[in-house]
Design an enzyme around this catalytic site. Structure first.
Site, PDB file in Angstrom:
ATOM      1  N   SER A   8       0.632  -1.142   0.046  1.00 17.48           N
ATOM      2  CA  SER A   8       0.272   0.006   0.031  1.00 17.48           C
ATOM      3  C   SER A   8       0.737   1.127  -0.027  1.00 17.48           C
ATOM      4  CB  SER A   8      -0.901   0.087   1.196  1.00 17.48           C
ATOM      5  OG  SER A   8      -1.489   1.171   1.184  1.00 17.48           O
ATOM      6  N   LYS A  20     -13.254  -4.921   4.649  1.00 13.20           N
ATOM      7  CA  LYS A  20     -14.132  -3.701   4.693  1.00 13.20           C
ATOM      8  C   LYS A  20     -15.675  -4.134   5.483  1.00 13.20           C
ATOM      9  CE  LYS A  20     -11.889  -1.078   1.149  1.00 13.20           C
ATOM     10  NZ  LYS A  20     -12.042  -0.156  -0.074  1.00 13.20           N
ATOM     11  N   GLY A  43     -16.030  -4.710  -3.320  1.00  7.84           N
ATOM     12  CA  GLY A  43     -16.354  -3.702  -2.285  1.00  7.84           C
ATOM     13  C   GLY A  43     -16.384  -2.128  -2.786  1.00  7.84           C
ATOM     14  N   ILE A  73      -9.464   1.836 -11.149  1.00 10.71           N
ATOM     15  CA  ILE A  73      -9.389   2.184  -9.556  1.00 10.71           C
ATOM     16  C   ILE A  73      -7.887   1.566  -9.133  1.00 10.71           C
ATOM     17  CG2 ILE A  73     -11.593   2.405  -8.990  1.00 10.71           C
ATOM     18  CD1 ILE A  73     -11.413  -0.208  -7.514  1.00 10.71           C
ATOM     19  N   ASN A  96     -14.112   1.881   5.391  1.00 17.04           N
ATOM     20  CA  ASN A  96     -12.575   1.958   4.956  1.00 17.04           C
ATOM     21  C   ASN A  96     -11.994   2.819   6.067  1.00 17.04           C
ATOM     22  OD1 ASN A  96     -13.874   4.083   3.716  1.00 17.04           O
ATOM     23  ND2 ASN A  96     -11.885   4.309   2.696  1.00 17.04           N
TER      24      ASN A  96
END
Length: 261
Positions: A14, A66, A127, A205, A87
């Site tokens: 991340s 989530k 999600g 995304i 989130n």
């Protein structure tokens, strides 16, 4: 020291720690943002540990947890309740959860000023896709179609309908004005790609790599890259935690560009 974490099954990859730690340094905030990788087996026990630690101030929760995080919360705001996923978590006397994905995505395309009557096509219904769908429905967009490999019920924000099968997608591709890929791959074949207008805005995304296998197929179309949504939803989390919106400065963009290939 205030501690913040991004929690998921692949969070070592991340870019959220890079983004938030940049802002902490920029604004002289005594805090640290780290990643925590968990599995389905140890998710609950690790969450309990973090929530019981007095130094934990906030969490970002990513796939595939989530929905799982909601049982650990004292409160969810109305958007998170309707989407069915959280989130962003604020840890305090009460543990509160919100969803910033839906508005983060809408903010990432704000400069395009897409008319609410335009044809929007969403590929996949995981999600993040559910949050994006909710955002469009909540803002009054009228022509939103969702395609998924398996048939699923779209029951968010008062909308009740089914996802569409990819075998029916061609006629929708021809008239689409915005196509959003929320899957980790490219769900369209070459023939389908050629059906899409040059004026259609193409969005993915996924932010790593920047030019995903989906985006690579479009040479002249306007593109919205995945990093835009990541930054926009992070801005909303930061504001929730600290009360002001940080600046996305050139130094941060340069750091991100060095990481995204």
């Amino acid at each position: 020291m205030k501690n913040f974490f991004v929690i998921g099954d692949q969070t070592s990859k991340s870019l959220s720690p890079l983004i938030f730690n940049h802002w902490f340094k920029k604004y002289n905030i005594k805090a640290k943002y780290s990643f925590l990788e968990v599995t389905k087996k140890n998710f609950d026990s690790e969450i309990v540990k973090k929530l019981s630690d007095k130094n934990t101030q906030g969490l970002n929760v990513t796939i595939p947890f989530k929905k799982d995080i909601t049982k650990h919360l004292d409160y969810k705001n109305v958007h998170a309740q309707k989407i069915g996923a959280v989130n962003c978590v604020t840890v305090g006397h009460k543990t509160k959860g919100i969803n910033t994905d839906w508005l983060g995505y809408l903010n990432s395309i704000k400069q395009e000023k897409i008319n609410k009557n335009k044809n929007i096509l969403i590929l996949g219904f995981g999600g993040a896709s559910q949050a994006i769908c909710y955002g469009f429905f909540f803002k009054g967009y009228k022509n939103v179609s969702v395609f998924n490999r398996s048939k699923k019920v779209i029951n968010i924000g008062g909308i009740n309908k089914y996802t569409k099968d990819y075998s029916l997608i061609n006629s929708y591709l021809i008239k689409s004005d915005l196509i959003i890929n929320t899957t980790p791959t490219n769900p369209l074949n070459k023939k389908q790609t050629r059906l899409i207008k040059k004026t259609t805005i193409i969005s993915d995304i996924v932010y790593q790599p920047k030019e995903t296998s989906f985006l690579k197929e479009f040479k002249v179309n306007k593109k919205i890259y995945g990093i835009s949504m990541l930054i926009e939803q992070a801005l909303l989390c930061f504001k929730l935690w600290f009360g002001f919106v940080p600046v996305v400065d050139r130094a941060l963009i340069n750091k991100l560009n060095r990481k995204i290939k």
